[in-house]
Design a protein around this motif. Sequence first.
Motif, PDB file in Angstrom:
ATOM      1  N   TRP A  69       0.816  -1.233   0.000  1.00 20.52           N
ATOM      2  CA  TRP A  69       0.000   0.000   0.000  1.00 20.52           C
ATOM      3  C   TRP A  69       0.850   1.284   0.000  1.00 20.52           C
ATOM      4  CZ3 TRP A  69      -4.756  -1.042   3.687  1.00 20.52           C
ATOM      5  CH2 TRP A  69      -5.632  -1.921   3.054  1.00 20.52           C
ATOM      6  N   PRO A  70       1.960   1.354   0.750  1.00 19.26           N
ATOM      7  CA  PRO A  70       2.765   2.598   0.688  1.00 19.26           C
ATOM      8  C   PRO A  70       3.261   2.904  -0.721  1.00 19.26           C
ATOM      9  CG  PRO A  70       3.344   1.330   2.631  1.00 19.26           C
ATOM     10  CD  PRO A  70       2.462   0.439   1.798  1.00 19.26           C
ATOM     11  N   GLN A  71       3.725   1.811  -1.425  1.00 15.40           N
ATOM     12  CA  GLN A  71       4.203   2.033  -2.792  1.00 15.40           C
ATOM     13  C   GLN A  71       3.057   2.444  -3.712  1.00 15.40           C
ATOM     14  OE1 GLN A  71       6.154  -1.393  -4.443  1.00 15.40           O
ATOM     15  NE2 GLN A  71       6.749  -0.326  -6.335  1.00 15.40           N
ATOM     16  N   LEU A  72       1.870   1.835  -3.535  1.00 19.32           N
ATOM     17  CA  LEU A  72       0.702   2.208  -4.330  1.00 19.32           C
ATOM     18  C   LEU A  72       0.307   3.670  -4.065  1.00 19.32           C
ATOM     19  CD1 LEU A  72      -1.679   1.511  -6.182  1.00 19.32           C
ATOM     20  CD2 LEU A  72      -2.892   0.664  -4.136  1.00 19.32           C
ATOM     21  N   THR A  73       0.395   4.066  -2.807  1.00 19.66           N
ATOM     22  CA  THR A  73       0.037   5.452  -2.449  1.00 19.66           C
ATOM     23  C   THR A  73       0.942   6.443  -3.169  1.00 19.66           C
ATOM     24  OG1 THR A  73      -0.770   4.715  -0.280  1.00 19.66           O
ATOM     25  CG2 THR A  73      -0.255   7.068  -0.533  1.00 19.66           C
ATOM     26  N   ARG A  74       2.282   6.124  -3.237  1.00 23.54           N
ATOM     27  CA  ARG A  74       3.204   7.028  -3.920  1.00 23.54           C
ATOM     28  C   ARG A  74       2.891   7.108  -5.413  1.00 23.54           C
ATOM     29  NH1 ARG A  74       6.777   4.616  -0.181  1.00 23.54           N
ATOM     30  NH2 ARG A  74       7.418   3.055  -1.723  1.00 23.54           N
ATOM     31  N   ARG A  75       2.541   5.971  -6.037  1.00 17.95           N
ATOM     32  CA  ARG A  75       2.215   5.987  -7.461  1.00 17.95           C
ATOM     33  C   ARG A  75       0.936   6.773  -7.723  1.00 17.95           C
ATOM     34  NH1 ARG A  75       3.289   0.374  -7.359  1.00 17.95           N
ATOM     35  NH2 ARG A  75       1.061  -0.023  -7.743  1.00 17.95           N
ATOM     36  N   LEU A  76      -0.080   6.585  -6.880  1.00 14.62           N
ATOM     37  CA  LEU A  76      -1.327   7.307  -7.066  1.00 14.62           C
ATOM     38  C   LEU A  76      -1.161   8.812  -6.843  1.00 14.62           C
ATOM     39  CD1 LEU A  76      -3.827   4.868  -5.287  1.00 14.62           C
ATOM     40  CD2 LEU A  76      -3.614   5.281  -7.755  1.00 14.62           C
ATOM     41  N   GLN A  77      -0.279   9.169  -5.897  1.00 17.79           N
ATOM     42  CA  GLN A  77      -0.080  10.594  -5.611  1.00 17.79           C
ATOM     43  C   GLN A  77       0.398  11.349  -6.845  1.00 17.79           C
ATOM     44  OE1 GLN A  77      -0.329  12.812  -2.521  1.00 17.79           O
ATOM     45  NE2 GLN A  77      -0.496  13.801  -4.503  1.00 17.79           N
ATOM     46  N   MET A  78       1.184  10.690  -7.710  1.00 20.00           N
ATOM     47  CA  MET A  78       1.692  11.320  -8.924  1.00 20.00           C
ATOM     48  C   MET A  78       0.574  11.626  -9.907  1.00 20.00           C
ATOM     49  SD  MET A  78       5.124   8.971  -9.434  1.00 20.00           S
ATOM     50  CE  MET A  78       5.581   9.849 -10.915  1.00 20.00           C
ATOM     51  N   GLN A  79      -0.590  10.975  -9.745  1.00 17.24           N
ATOM     52  CA  GLN A  79      -1.682  11.164 -10.687  1.00 17.24           C
ATOM     53  C   GLN A  79      -2.766  12.124 -10.162  1.00 17.24           C
ATOM     54  OE1 GLN A  79      -3.186   7.277 -11.620  1.00 17.24           O
ATOM     55  NE2 GLN A  79      -1.157   6.425 -12.068  1.00 17.24           N
ATOM     56  N   PHE A  80      -2.629  12.627  -8.914  1.00 12.64           N
ATOM     57  CA  PHE A  80      -3.633  13.488  -8.303  1.00 12.64           C
ATOM     58  C   PHE A  80      -3.076  14.904  -8.124  1.00 12.64           C
ATOM     59  CE2 PHE A  80      -5.609   9.514  -7.498  1.00 12.64           C
ATOM     60  CZ  PHE A  80      -6.954   9.758  -7.274  1.00 12.64           C
ATOM     61  N   ALA A  81      -3.961  15.875  -8.251  1.00 13.32           N
ATOM     62  CA  ALA A  81      -3.563  17.278  -8.088  1.00 13.32           C
ATOM     63  C   ALA A  81      -3.589  17.711  -6.629  1.00 13.32           C
ATOM     64  CB  ALA A  81      -4.480  18.194  -8.895  1.00 13.32           C
TER      65      ALA A  81
END
Length: 438
Positions: A69-81
């Motif tokens: 989940w931490p790695q997924l959170t970092r990837r998703l953060q790159m796609q959100f404003a």
Amino acid sequence: MPAQCKGHFRLFLRYCLGFVLAYLVLIASGLYLWAALTEQGEDLQIRTQLQGTQHLLHARYADTPQADWPQLTRRLQMQFAYPLRVMALADAPHVLDLPSLEHLDHGGLVLSPDGHFSYQRLPGSTQVLVLGDFSEPEQADVAWYDSGHVDAAVMSGIFILAIALPLYFLVYRLWRDVYALGHMALAIQQGELAVAAPVVSTHLVRPLREALSSMSTQLQDVMEGQRILSQAVAHETRTPLARMRFALAMMQIGEEDPEGAELLDGLKTDVARLEQLAAAGVTYAQFGRSPRVATHRLDVAQLFEALGQRFPGIGDSSPRLCFQPPHQRTLVANRDALMLALGNLIGNARRHAVGQVVVSLHVAGSGLVIAVDDDGPGVAPADRERIFQPYVQLQRHPDGFGLGLALVHIIATKHGGSADVCDSVLGGARFRLLLPEA
């Protein structure tokens, strides 16, 4: 900057600031009330908009092992404003109240009290997905003109200009017309009754223009009637008075008739007083209807010397007339009119003084003051304005008609000054002739 521009600009600033402050208070109050009424509706709208996003995020986290989940959170953060993170459920009480915690524990979508964050528990875990702060998106992705501060500044500027520009032109036109009408009223006050009414473009002051124009016309008619009447009275009065004086001179009354002789002397005195009254009335009317008097630069010492020769000492019983050496050598005035005014003041002072009359001249502010002091009984404060009115006599005097001080007041006014009376250092009255210093 000209005085006219300064005047209307000050007026504009005063009205503009008042309008802007009033509108800002009203708009701020209205927005506050509207926000308070629609706060719940906004929360529901935000919650509805976030439901789809939260559902998709929950699906991604459900398909991903919890260890990743931490790695997924970092990837998703790159796609959100806006920020995206995962926090422990145990930390939720620090940011949410009890009802929100209960709703969160049952898997519901919860918003922070200010609406800037959303919280929802990830299924099958003790973790909470946090989205926000929504009020501060990533600065790298936002242009400078999309800033809330810039928007507020631009809107405030547009709002102020929308009020200020129309108000400025309205105030300028209004001030220009009022300024022109003020000049017309001042000209009427100074005796220029034939002054033309200015053209005004503001509908608000047009009734005032018409009223001033009508008043000027009526005053011209009244003054013309007074002029004709005074000339007719002077002409018609002098002729019978001359005949009466001639008839009295022809009358012969012997020494054996003392009563007749006394009666004849009284008639001669009355005829002389009537002639003086007619002459004083004509002089008063002439000065009253003239708009201004022609002025010249006069030598003060010579003026005082001429006044001294006009009032020579009569005897030991008459008040002593003194002229203080003036600090001002010259003044600008009409010599004949000033001699008449000062002569009336000195004559009035000598009639009421006990032993001394003092004439002085000094500079006061932006003008000159010629003072005539006496050591007589003085003038009561209640009578100090009334005494300058025509035909007003506080005490009856055989040589007075109540026009002397009225002439002094008119002559001072025609010179652009004024006349008044106050207490004297000698114990009596001080009559002052205030003249502008040219």
